[in-house]
Motif scaffolding. Structure first.
Motif, PDB file in Angstrom:
ATOM      1  N   PHE A   1      29.110   6.973 -25.475  1.00 61.74           N
ATOM      2  CA  PHE A   1      29.760   6.524 -24.238  1.00 61.74           C
ATOM      3  C   PHE A   1      31.273   6.696 -24.329  1.00 61.74           C
ATOM      4  N   VAL A   2      31.673   7.939 -24.584  1.00 58.23           N
ATOM      5  CA  VAL A   2      33.091   8.293 -24.561  1.00 58.23           C
ATOM      6  C   VAL A   2      33.266   9.565 -23.744  1.00 58.23           C
ATOM      7  N   ASN A   3      34.481   9.797 -23.334  1.00 60.44           N
ATOM      8  CA  ASN A   3      34.856  11.025 -22.643  1.00 60.44           C
ATOM      9  C   ASN A   3      35.459  11.973 -23.672  1.00 60.44           C
ATOM     10  N   ALA A   4      34.697  13.016 -24.030  1.00 55.36           N
ATOM     11  CA  ALA A   4      35.224  14.044 -24.934  1.00 55.36           C
ATOM     12  C   ALA A   4      36.168  14.903 -24.104  1.00 55.36           C
ATOM     13  N   LYS A   5      37.417  14.623 -24.213  1.00 58.30           N
ATOM     14  CA  LYS A   5      38.426  15.178 -23.315  1.00 58.30           C
ATOM     15  C   LYS A   5      39.110  16.395 -23.944  1.00 58.30           C
TER      16      LYS A   5
ATOM     17  N   GLY B   1      28.149   2.934 -18.076  1.00 61.24           N
ATOM     18  CA  GLY B   1      27.033   3.440 -18.867  1.00 61.24           C
ATOM     19  C   GLY B   1      26.001   2.357 -19.072  1.00 61.24           C
ATOM     20  N   VAL B   2      24.752   2.781 -19.341  1.00 62.65           N
ATOM     21  CA  VAL B   2      23.637   1.851 -19.510  1.00 62.65           C
ATOM     22  C   VAL B   2      22.840   2.261 -20.740  1.00 62.65           C
ATOM     23  N   THR B   3      22.512   1.292 -21.578  1.00 64.78           N
ATOM     24  CA  THR B   3      21.661   1.558 -22.738  1.00 64.78           C
ATOM     25  C   THR B   3      20.509   0.571 -22.745  1.00 64.78           C
ATOM     26  N   LEU B   4      19.324   1.070 -23.020  1.00 64.07           N
ATOM     27  CA  LEU B   4      18.106   0.264 -22.975  1.00 64.07           C
ATOM     28  C   LEU B   4      17.269   0.509 -24.212  1.00 64.07           C
ATOM     29  N   THR B   5      16.774  -0.549 -24.805  1.00 67.25           N
ATOM     30  CA  THR B   5      15.702  -0.463 -25.787  1.00 67.25           C
ATOM     31  C   THR B   5      14.513  -1.201 -25.188  1.00 67.25           C
ATOM     32  N   GLY B   6      13.383  -0.504 -25.068  1.00 69.07           N
ATOM     33  CA  GLY B   6      12.222  -1.107 -24.430  1.00 69.07           C
ATOM     34  C   GLY B   6      11.051  -0.152 -24.399  1.00 69.07           C
ATOM     35  N   SER B   7      10.168  -0.338 -23.445  1.00 69.73           N
ATOM     36  CA  SER B   7       8.968   0.485 -23.311  1.00 69.73           C
ATOM     37  C   SER B   7       9.283   1.757 -22.517  1.00 69.73           C
TER      38      SER B   7
ATOM     39  N   GLY C   1      20.216   7.619 -10.584  1.00 71.13           N
ATOM     40  CA  GLY C   1      20.579   7.630  -9.174  1.00 71.13           C
ATOM     41  C   GLY C   1      22.027   7.294  -8.936  1.00 71.13           C
ATOM     42  N   GLU C   2      22.640   6.613  -9.908  1.00 76.02           N
ATOM     43  CA  GLU C   2      24.067   6.289  -9.824  1.00 76.02           C
ATOM     44  C   GLU C   2      24.908   7.249 -10.658  1.00 76.02           C
ATOM     45  N   LEU C   3      24.261   8.294 -11.222  1.00 75.99           N
ATOM     46  CA  LEU C   3      24.932   9.305 -12.048  1.00 75.99           C
ATOM     47  C   LEU C   3      25.636   8.676 -13.245  1.00 75.99           C
ATOM     48  N   LYS C   4      24.928   7.759 -13.914  1.00 74.93           N
ATOM     49  CA  LYS C   4      25.511   7.080 -15.060  1.00 74.93           C
ATOM     50  C   LYS C   4      24.793   7.471 -16.344  1.00 74.93           C
ATOM     51  N   LYS C   5      25.586   7.698 -17.373  1.00 82.07           N
ATOM     52  CA  LYS C   5      25.062   8.073 -18.683  1.00 82.07           C
ATOM     53  C   LYS C   5      24.168   6.968 -19.223  1.00 82.07           C
ATOM     54  N   MET C   6      23.100   7.384 -19.939  1.00 81.39           N
ATOM     55  CA  MET C   6      22.171   6.428 -20.541  1.00 81.39           C
ATOM     56  C   MET C   6      21.858   6.805 -21.974  1.00 81.39           C
ATOM     57  N   VAL C   7      21.495   5.805 -22.759  1.00 81.25           N
ATOM     58  CA  VAL C   7      20.820   5.965 -24.044  1.00 81.25           C
ATOM     59  C   VAL C   7      19.544   5.149 -23.965  1.00 81.25           C
ATOM     60  N   LEU C   8      18.414   5.777 -24.331  1.00 86.71           N
ATOM     61  CA  LEU C   8      17.110   5.123 -24.235  1.00 86.71           C
ATOM     62  C   LEU C   8      16.398   5.169 -25.584  1.00 86.71           C
ATOM     63  N   GLU C   9      15.941   4.013 -26.057  1.00 83.56           N
ATOM     64  CA  GLU C   9      15.083   3.944 -27.241  1.00 83.56           C
ATOM     65  C   GLU C   9      13.824   3.223 -26.804  1.00 83.56           C
TER      66      GLU C   9
ATOM     67  N   SER D   1      37.918   9.390 -25.461  1.00 86.58           N
ATOM     68  CA  SER D   1      38.418   8.258 -24.688  1.00 86.58           C
ATOM     69  C   SER D   1      37.267   7.361 -24.259  1.00 86.58           C
ATOM     70  N   PRO D   2      37.428   6.048 -24.371  1.00 84.72           N
ATOM     71  CA  PRO D   2      36.370   5.134 -23.919  1.00 84.72           C
ATOM     72  C   PRO D   2      36.164   5.220 -22.422  1.00 84.72           C
ATOM     73  N   LEU D   3      34.943   4.869 -21.982  1.00 88.55           N
ATOM     74  CA  LEU D   3      34.588   4.978 -20.567  1.00 88.55           C
ATOM     75  C   LEU D   3      34.847   3.707 -19.780  1.00 88.55           C
ATOM     76  N   GLY D   4      34.558   2.550 -20.389  1.00 90.32           N
ATOM     77  CA  GLY D   4      34.703   1.304 -19.633  1.00 90.32           C
ATOM     78  C   GLY D   4      33.632   0.309 -19.995  1.00 90.32           C
ATOM     79  N   VAL D   5      33.058  -0.323 -18.983  1.00 83.69           N
ATOM     80  CA  VAL D   5      32.046  -1.366 -19.187  1.00 83.69           C
ATOM     81  C   VAL D   5      30.688  -0.714 -19.457  1.00 83.69           C
ATOM     82  N   ILE D   6      30.074  -1.065 -20.583  1.00 87.22           N
ATOM     83  CA  ILE D   6      28.755  -0.547 -20.950  1.00 87.22           C
ATOM     84  C   ILE D   6      27.752  -1.701 -20.900  1.00 87.22           C
ATOM     85  N   TYR D   7      26.657  -1.471 -20.184  1.00 95.11           N
ATOM     86  CA  TYR D   7      25.649  -2.501 -19.944  1.00 95.11           C
ATOM     87  C   TYR D   7      24.435  -2.243 -20.836  1.00 95.11           C
ATOM     88  N   GLY D   8      24.072  -3.235 -21.658  1.00 89.69           N
ATOM     89  CA  GLY D   8      22.920  -3.105 -22.544  1.00 89.69           C
ATOM     90  C   GLY D   8      21.791  -4.035 -22.150  1.00 89.69           C
ATOM     91  N   ILE D   9      20.591  -3.486 -22.050  1.00 91.30           N
ATOM     92  CA  ILE D   9      19.368  -4.252 -21.781  1.00 91.30           C
ATOM     93  C   ILE D   9      18.537  -4.191 -23.054  1.00 91.30           C
TER      94      ILE D   9
END
Length: 465
Positions: free
Chosen positions: A454-458, A209-215, A228-236, A127-135
């Motif tokens: 960024f899905v809920n494996a239900k 959820g938050v995903t970032l590509t950066g340093s 700190g907000e207990l939100k899932k992340m993907v980092l590259e 199931s999808p989680l909702g709004v995903i924020y990408g930086i």
């Protein structure tokens, strides 16, 4: 700087000339809140669309990329200096990602059934989680966005984008492409914002959820805020990828691919070949041919089809790279070619090779995000692998050897990276997972893996009838 932020605007600059390109007004806090609310409302409708229905929209995005190919490629080159021919390749990759995702999402996201202990049955849904924020960063202005956006739209999420300021024009054009393809209003949104506003978005209750590509430094800061907000992340988070030239390597092939791997995208690639480790048996031959090839590269106008190397994306990035070269030399490195700051307009830096590279130098320890190669000698194949793994990074790397089976064994058992290229140099394949280990981050994109980040494996468990 290539990008200037005033109290109300972002100014973008052409790195080939230093000339101003455009001004873009920053969002107000009210506009940010309104955008997040619209994104959430769009998600509430989109999540109930079937995967096949989503796939039709995603396929349309891929088609629109081809319709906008010339305009998008020229804008990416103008904003960050990449060769125009490589900008066109990037657009094609974006279309390929859309096509792969639309075709493979039904299998990747389909529900699964399993037997459970009491004789009943279990169902696993995604199931999808909702709004995903990408930086996202500037070095692949379209691809970096598509890499996380398409996977999340296929999964049923909505997407917010904060792009690097110096490619704000590309972000705006991507929004136009999505709109033209028929993406529902609010489902993909571009935010032109400050860092403080970005932090508030991470904290927003509707952002899941938050995903970032950066340093790595950016990853630590954003990771701390999201954690700190207990939100899932993907980092590259980048790397200093090692390419090993084993005793039995085809040296001419290794030289060709290693040069390509170092200077592609003007050397500003997280998964670029950066450290080159040749064994004693082949070091002298590789060094001679590699330096000759790097010296022969033509630097200049990125829109000229004969150019091999364009400008770096920003003035500050060029200054940092040159400082890393100078510090490496001060600590014992030797310049075999390049290494001098050029005069004239634009943020050009020459193809550079450093030898006598060792621990304690930026050329050994850090990521050199530009056309600078670090050349090292190893005793044998095993010693080359030791040096390659002696890094806090672990995104990608390469092995050159005529014994492909042995190279595969070394790659799978000993190379501590997320991706390995054997007798080749590559960037990304839509059907293969993309991501790293150690300070290169965590999580995976592409190959269907990104659709499940960024899905809920239900788990749904049904008792025995």
């Amino acid at each position: 700087m290539t990008t200037t932020t005033t109290s109300n605007n972002i100014e973008t600059t052409d790195p080939a000339t230093g000339d101003t390109l455009s001004l873009y007004p920053l969002f107000t806090d009210d506009q940010v809140e309104e955008t997040i609310q619209k994104s959430h409302e769009a998600f509430k409708k989109w999540k109930f669309k079937s995967v096949e229905e989503r796939g039709k929209v995603i396929s349309a995005i891929g088609e629109e990329f081809q319709n906008y190919k010339t305009e998008l490629a020229e804008l990416m080159t103008a904003e960050m200096g990449k060769l125009l021919k490589q900008s066109k390749q990037e657009v094609d990759l974006c279309s390929a990602i859309c096509s792969f995702s639309a075709q493979n999402a039904p299998d990747a996201l389909k529900s699964e059934e399993r037997e459970i202990s009491d004789g009943g049955r279990g169902i696993i849904t995604y199931s999808p989680l909702g709004v995903i924020y990408g930086i996202q960063p500037w070095n692949y202005p379209a691809y970096q966005v598509i890499r996380y956006t398409i996977a999340n739209l296929m999964a049923g999420n909505s997407v917010l984008l904060k792009h690097a300021q110096n490619v704000t024009g590309t972000a705006k054009l991507l929004k136009m492409i999505f709109d033209t393809a028929g993406v529902p209003e609010g489902l993909f949104s571009v935010l032109v914002i400050t860092h403080d506003q970005s932090d508030s978005i991470i904290q927003h209750d509707l952002v899941r959820g938050v995903t970032l590509t950066g340093s790595p430094d950016a990853g630590k800061k954003i990771g701390e805020k999201a954690g700190g907000e207990l939100k899932k992340m993907v980092l590259e988070l980048g790397s200093n990828d090692a390419y090993m030239i084993f005793d039995d390597a085809d040296i001419d092939l290794a030289v060709e691919k290693c040069i390509q791997g170092r200077i592609y995208n003007n050397g500003e690639t997280c998964i670029a070949a950066k450290r080159f480790i040749a064994t004693e048996a082949v070091y002298d031959e590789f060094r001679e041919k590699f330096v000759k090839g790097m010296k022969a590269l033509k630097s200049g106008d990125p829109t000229d089809s004969e150019t091999d190397l364009g400008p770096m994306a920003r003035k500050d990035l060029r200054e940092k790279l040159h400082e890393q070269v100078q510090k490496s030399v001060q600590n014992g490195a030797e310049i075999l070619c390049g290494g001098e700051m050029p005069e004239g307009d634009g943020y050009y830096y020459p193809a550079t090779v450093l030898a006598q590279v060792s621990d304690g130098q930026p050329a050994y320890d850090d990521e050199l995000f530009g056309p600078v190669a670090s050349l090292m000698k190893a005793k044998d194949n095993e010693d080359a692998m030791r040096i390659a793994n002696d890094s806090r990074f672990g995104l990608g790397g390469g092995i050159f050897s005529k014994d492909v089976d042995k190279a595969v064994e070394m790659a799978s058992k000993y190379f501590d990276t997320g991706m390995v290229f054997i007798n080749s140099f590559g960037l990304a394949e839509p059907n293969m997972p993309f991501g790293g280990v150690k300070n290169s981050g965590y999580g995976r994109e592409h190959g269907g893996f990104g659709m499940k980040e960024f899905v809920n494996a239900k788990s749904i468990m049904i008792g025995e009838d």
